[in-house]
Motif scaffolding. Structure first.
Motif, mmCIF file in Angstrom:
data_model
loop_
_atom_site.group_PDB
_atom_site.id
_atom_site.type_symbol
_atom_site.label_atom_id
_atom_site.label_comp_id
_atom_site.label_asym_id
_atom_site.label_seq_id
_atom_site.Cartn_x
_atom_site.Cartn_y
_atom_site.Cartn_z
ATOM 1 N N PRO A 47 0.823 -1.224 0.000
ATOM 2 C CA PRO A 47 0.000 0.000 0.000
ATOM 3 C C PRO A 47 0.851 1.266 0.000
ATOM 4 N N ILE A 48 0.183 2.389 -0.097
ATOM 5 C CA ILE A 48 0.861 3.678 -0.004
ATOM 6 C C ILE A 48 1.398 3.838 1.418
ATOM 7 N N SER A 49 2.627 4.330 1.503
ATOM 8 C CA SER A 49 3.258 4.508 2.804
ATOM 9 C C SER A 49 2.412 5.410 3.701
ATOM 10 N N GLY A 50 2.175 4.953 4.913
ATOM 11 C CA GLY A 50 1.389 5.747 5.854
ATOM 12 C C GLY A 50 -0.081 5.417 5.855
ATOM 13 N N HIS A 51 -0.534 4.641 4.884
ATOM 14 C CA HIS A 51 -1.939 4.233 4.851
ATOM 15 C C HIS A 51 -2.107 2.991 5.712
ATOM 16 N N THR A 52 -2.813 3.142 6.821
ATOM 17 C CA THR A 52 -2.980 1.995 7.712
ATOM 18 C C THR A 52 -4.169 1.135 7.315
ATOM 19 N N ALA A 53 -5.079 1.680 6.537
ATOM 20 C CA ALA A 53 -6.253 0.922 6.097
ATOM 21 C C ALA A 53 -5.959 0.271 4.749
ATOM 22 N N LEU A 54 -6.282 -1.013 4.628
ATOM 23 C CA LEU A 54 -6.030 -1.754 3.391
ATOM 24 C C LEU A 54 -7.233 -2.635 3.073
ATOM 25 N N TYR A 55 -7.611 -2.647 1.812
ATOM 26 C CA TYR A 55 -8.800 -3.368 1.363
ATOM 27 C C TYR A 55 -8.430 -4.300 0.206
ATOM 28 N N TRP A 56 -9.103 -5.426 0.154
ATOM 29 C CA TRP A 56 -9.057 -6.300 -1.016
ATOM 30 C C TRP A 56 -10.458 -6.361 -1.624
ATOM 31 N N TYR A 57 -10.490 -6.221 -2.951
ATOM 32 C CA TYR A 57 -11.728 -6.362 -3.711
ATOM 33 C C TYR A 57 -11.477 -7.367 -4.838
ATOM 34 N N TYR B 211 -11.059 -6.162 4.824
ATOM 35 C CA TYR B 211 -10.489 -4.876 5.219
ATOM 36 C C TYR B 211 -9.550 -5.080 6.403
ATOM 37 N N PHE B 212 -8.388 -4.452 6.337
ATOM 38 C CA PHE B 212 -7.416 -4.442 7.429
ATOM 39 C C PHE B 212 -7.265 -3.032 7.978
ATOM 40 N N GLN B 213 -7.222 -2.935 9.284
ATOM 41 C CA GLN B 213 -6.794 -1.710 9.942
ATOM 42 C C GLN B 213 -5.550 -2.097 10.716
ATOM 43 N N GLY B 214 -4.391 -1.642 10.219
ATOM 44 C CA GLY B 214 -3.146 -2.095 10.816
ATOM 45 C C GLY B 214 -2.906 -3.556 10.463
ATOM 46 N N THR B 215 -2.596 -4.353 11.455
ATOM 47 C CA THR B 215 -2.289 -5.759 11.206
ATOM 48 C C THR B 215 -3.512 -6.657 11.243
ATOM 49 N N GLY B 216 -4.594 -6.174 11.830
ATOM 50 C CA GLY B 216 -5.750 -7.024 12.031
ATOM 51 C C GLY B 216 -6.803 -6.896 10.949
ATOM 52 N N ALA B 217 -7.447 -8.022 10.643
ATOM 53 C CA ALA B 217 -8.557 -8.020 9.691
ATOM 54 C C ALA B 217 -9.810 -7.573 10.428
ATOM 55 N N ALA B 218 -10.203 -6.314 10.211
ATOM 56 C CA ALA B 218 -11.348 -5.765 10.923
ATOM 57 C C ALA B 218 -12.674 -6.236 10.353
ATOM 58 N N ASP B 219 -12.663 -6.611 9.079
ATOM 59 C CA ASP B 219 -13.903 -7.052 8.429
ATOM 60 C C ASP B 219 -13.536 -8.010 7.312
ATOM 61 N N ASP B 220 -13.818 -9.282 7.500
ATOM 62 C CA ASP B 220 -13.537 -10.277 6.451
ATOM 63 C C ASP B 220 -14.830 -10.888 5.927
ATOM 64 N N SER B 221 -15.901 -10.138 6.058
ATOM 65 C CA SER B 221 -17.218 -10.662 5.706
ATOM 66 C C SER B 221 -17.396 -10.939 4.223
ATOM 67 N N GLY B 222 -16.518 -10.389 3.377
ATOM 68 C CA GLY B 222 -16.647 -10.585 1.943
ATOM 69 C C GLY B 222 -15.890 -11.786 1.395
ATOM 70 N N LEU B 223 -15.077 -12.423 2.214
ATOM 71 C CA LEU B 223 -14.357 -13.601 1.731
ATOM 72 C C LEU B 223 -15.374 -14.690 1.385
ATOM 73 N N PRO B 224 -15.323 -15.236 0.176
ATOM 74 C CA PRO B 224 -16.379 -16.155 -0.268
ATOM 75 C C PRO B 224 -16.426 -17.485 0.477
ATOM 76 N N ASN B 225 -15.301 -17.976 0.904
ATOM 77 C CA ASN B 225 -15.265 -19.256 1.641
ATOM 78 C C ASN B 225 -13.895 -19.411 2.295
#
Lengths: 113, 119
Positions: free
Chosen positions: B25-35, B48-62
């Motif tokens: 990601p861009i340096s300094g961006h703590t939020a990271l998303y996969w689509y 979605y990640f905030q820092g090291t933790g996956a804050a929301d993985d509800s979109g992973l298909p399985n």
């Protein structure tokens, strides 16, 4: 799942004409954003409008938001061939402290010289 | 680099194989998303990640899909036992820290994507 639905799915116009794309959504939002995607490339942010705003301008772009109708429109004035791309609306909600974006299926715009 | 970097740009694999896709990601961006984006569709939220933790993985298909971000910067999306239906462009995006820490425009900065083809 996709929240936003763009209309039309495809739009073909001549250079110099205006292009209008519409987006409808289903749930309450914090903000709505429009992105552009050239074929085979990543998405580029165009403009963000917050739920308490009704209209916003950026260069040749004009975005409106009607939260009562759960709809938004993107107007590109004086279109150019370089505007040819797919345009996506994305609804954002600050959920758990972050801005979760849900995208629609997009409008494919073709601008002919 | 100045933008979000994704590698590989293209990956062709056989059904049943394991795949890793990387996002810087861009340096300094703590939020990271996969689509994930299928042909003719809009991006579909995965995780979605905030820092090291996956804050929301509800979109992973399985459970064949998994993502990590061990040091809060680079993230890897891992797909086990790939299936033909996994073929898509996988997009990564980053954004500024959440509201309350620094100005958050809510804008996501996307990489060019990794095109995965499962034969």
């Amino acid at each position: 799942s996709q929240q936003g639905e763009e209309d039309p799915q495809a739009l073909s116009i001549q250079e110099g004409e205006n292009a209008t794309m519409n987006c409808s959504y289903k749930t309450s939002i914090n903000n709505l954003q429009w992105y552009r995607q050239n074929s085979g490339r990543g998405l580029v942010h165009l403009i963000l409008i917050r739920s308490n705003e009704r209209e916003k301008h950026s260069g040749r772009l004009r975005v409106t938001l009607d939260t009562s109708k759960k709809s938004s429109s993107l107007l590109i004035t004086a279109s150019r061939a370089a505007d040819t791309a797919s345009y996506f609306c994305a609804t954002g909600e600050f959920s758990g402290g972050y801005n979760k974006l849900i995208f629609g299926a997009g409008t494919r715009l073709a601008v002919h010289p | 680099g100045a933008g979000v970097s994704q590698t590989p740009s293209n990956k062709v694999t056989e059904k049943g194989k394991y795949v890793e896709l990387r996002c810087d990601p861009i340096s300094g961006h703590t939020a990271l998303y996969w689509y994930r984006q299928s042909l003719g569709q809009g991006p579909e939220f995965l995780i979605y990640f905030q820092g090291t933790g996956a804050a929301d993985d509800s979109g992973l298909p399985n459970d064949r899909f998994f993502a990590v971000r061990p040091e809060g910067s680079v993230s890897t999306l891992k797909i086990q036992r790939t299936e033909r239906g996994d073929s898509a462009v996988y997009l990564c995006a980053s954004s500024l820290p959440e509201r309350g820490q620094r100005a958050n425009t809510g804008e996501l900065f996307f990489g060019e994507g990794s095109r995965l083809t499962v034969l």
